[in-house]
Design a protein around this motif. Structure first.
Motif, mmCIF file in Angstrom:
data_model
loop_
_atom_site.group_PDB
_atom_site.id
_atom_site.type_symbol
_atom_site.label_atom_id
_atom_site.label_comp_id
_atom_site.label_asym_id
_atom_site.label_seq_id
_atom_site.Cartn_x
_atom_site.Cartn_y
_atom_site.Cartn_z
ATOM 1 N N GLU A 87 0.824 -1.211 0.000
ATOM 2 C CA GLU A 87 0.000 0.000 0.000
ATOM 3 C C GLU A 87 0.857 1.259 0.000
ATOM 4 O O GLU A 87 0.532 2.244 -0.671
ATOM 5 N N LYS A 88 1.965 1.227 0.730
ATOM 6 C CA LYS A 88 2.859 2.387 0.781
ATOM 7 C C LYS A 88 3.433 2.677 -0.610
ATOM 8 O O LYS A 88 3.454 3.822 -1.062
ATOM 9 N N PHE A 89 3.900 1.632 -1.301
ATOM 10 C CA PHE A 89 4.481 1.840 -2.630
ATOM 11 C C PHE A 89 3.416 2.180 -3.670
ATOM 12 O O PHE A 89 3.692 2.930 -4.607
ATOM 13 N N GLU A 90 2.214 1.670 -3.507
ATOM 14 C CA GLU A 90 1.130 2.063 -4.409
ATOM 15 C C GLU A 90 0.872 3.566 -4.298
ATOM 16 O O GLU A 90 0.760 4.264 -5.307
ATOM 17 N N ARG A 91 0.781 4.073 -3.067
ATOM 18 C CA ARG A 91 0.572 5.513 -2.848
ATOM 19 C C ARG A 91 1.761 6.328 -3.351
ATOM 20 O O ARG A 91 1.585 7.344 -4.030
ATOM 21 N N LEU A 92 2.955 5.881 -3.003
ATOM 22 C CA LEU A 92 4.174 6.589 -3.382
ATOM 23 C C LEU A 92 4.288 6.705 -4.901
ATOM 24 O O LEU A 92 4.553 7.781 -5.444
ATOM 25 N N CYS A 93 4.058 5.592 -5.590
ATOM 26 C CA CYS A 93 4.163 5.590 -7.055
ATOM 27 C C CYS A 93 3.067 6.435 -7.686
ATOM 28 O O CYS A 93 3.318 7.160 -8.654
ATOM 29 N N GLU A 94 1.864 6.364 -7.145
ATOM 30 C CA GLU A 94 0.770 7.177 -7.678
ATOM 31 C C GLU A 94 1.067 8.665 -7.498
ATOM 32 O O GLU A 94 0.905 9.459 -8.433
ATOM 33 N N HIS B 236 3.905 10.154 -7.265
ATOM 34 C CA HIS B 236 5.074 10.602 -8.028
ATOM 35 C C HIS B 236 5.020 10.188 -9.500
ATOM 36 O O HIS B 236 6.026 10.258 -10.210
ATOM 37 N N LYS B 237 3.840 9.712 -9.925
ATOM 38 C CA LYS B 237 3.617 9.341 -11.333
ATOM 39 C C LYS B 237 4.631 8.299 -11.823
ATOM 40 O O LYS B 237 5.213 8.422 -12.893
ATOM 41 N N VAL B 238 4.828 7.270 -11.000
ATOM 42 C CA VAL B 238 5.748 6.181 -11.336
ATOM 43 C C VAL B 238 4.922 4.941 -11.652
ATOM 44 O O VAL B 238 4.027 4.570 -10.888
ATOM 45 N N LYS B 239 5.196 4.301 -12.771
ATOM 46 C CA LYS B 239 4.519 3.057 -13.137
ATOM 47 C C LYS B 239 4.914 1.981 -12.130
ATOM 48 O O LYS B 239 6.085 1.862 -11.758
ATOM 49 N N LEU B 240 3.940 1.204 -11.678
ATOM 50 C CA LEU B 240 4.170 0.159 -10.693
ATOM 51 C C LEU B 240 3.745 -1.188 -11.255
ATOM 52 O O LEU B 240 2.635 -1.324 -11.772
#
Length: 106
Positions: free
Chosen positions: A49-56, A58-62
């Motif tokens: 969940e942390k990386f989903e939020r972080l990537c969203e 910062h506009k980073v594809k996950l």
């Protein structure tokens, strides 16, 4: 290794265009240096969940796929949960390969 995504990921590693691990990936994402983040399917729910939020944010594809042992084996490690790509062209190619592989699975 038959998976073309994993093969290209290994090439990206040899080219020095990967950041490995939770903390380094988080730092590089926040600095705007990451264009693709890959996390394992076996990562904890909170970390996911942390990386989903972080990537969203910062506009980073996950991409969430592969077991941590599979990702680790590509990097010469026992296991790894988080890998970030810091080269836009290699990220684009990895995403193309991944999407193509997903389309061919069905």
């Amino acid at each position: 290794m038959k998976d073309s995504f994993l093969q290209f990921l290994a090439l990206t590693k040899r080219a020095g265009k990967l950041v490995e691990g939770y903390n380094k990936s988080e730092e590089y994402i926040k600095l705007g240096k990451v264009s693709l983040c890959i996390i394992s399917k076996s990562i904890s729910k909170n970390s996911r969940e942390k990386f989903e939020r972080l990537c969203e944010n910062h506009k980073v594809k996950l991409i969430i796929d592969y077991e941590k042992e599979v990702l680790g084996s590509i990097l010469g490690r026992e296991e790894i949960n988080v890998i970030s790509v810091i080269d836009a062209d290699m990220s684009k190619r990895l995403i193309e390969i991944y999407d193509n592989n997903q389309n061919n699975r069905g």
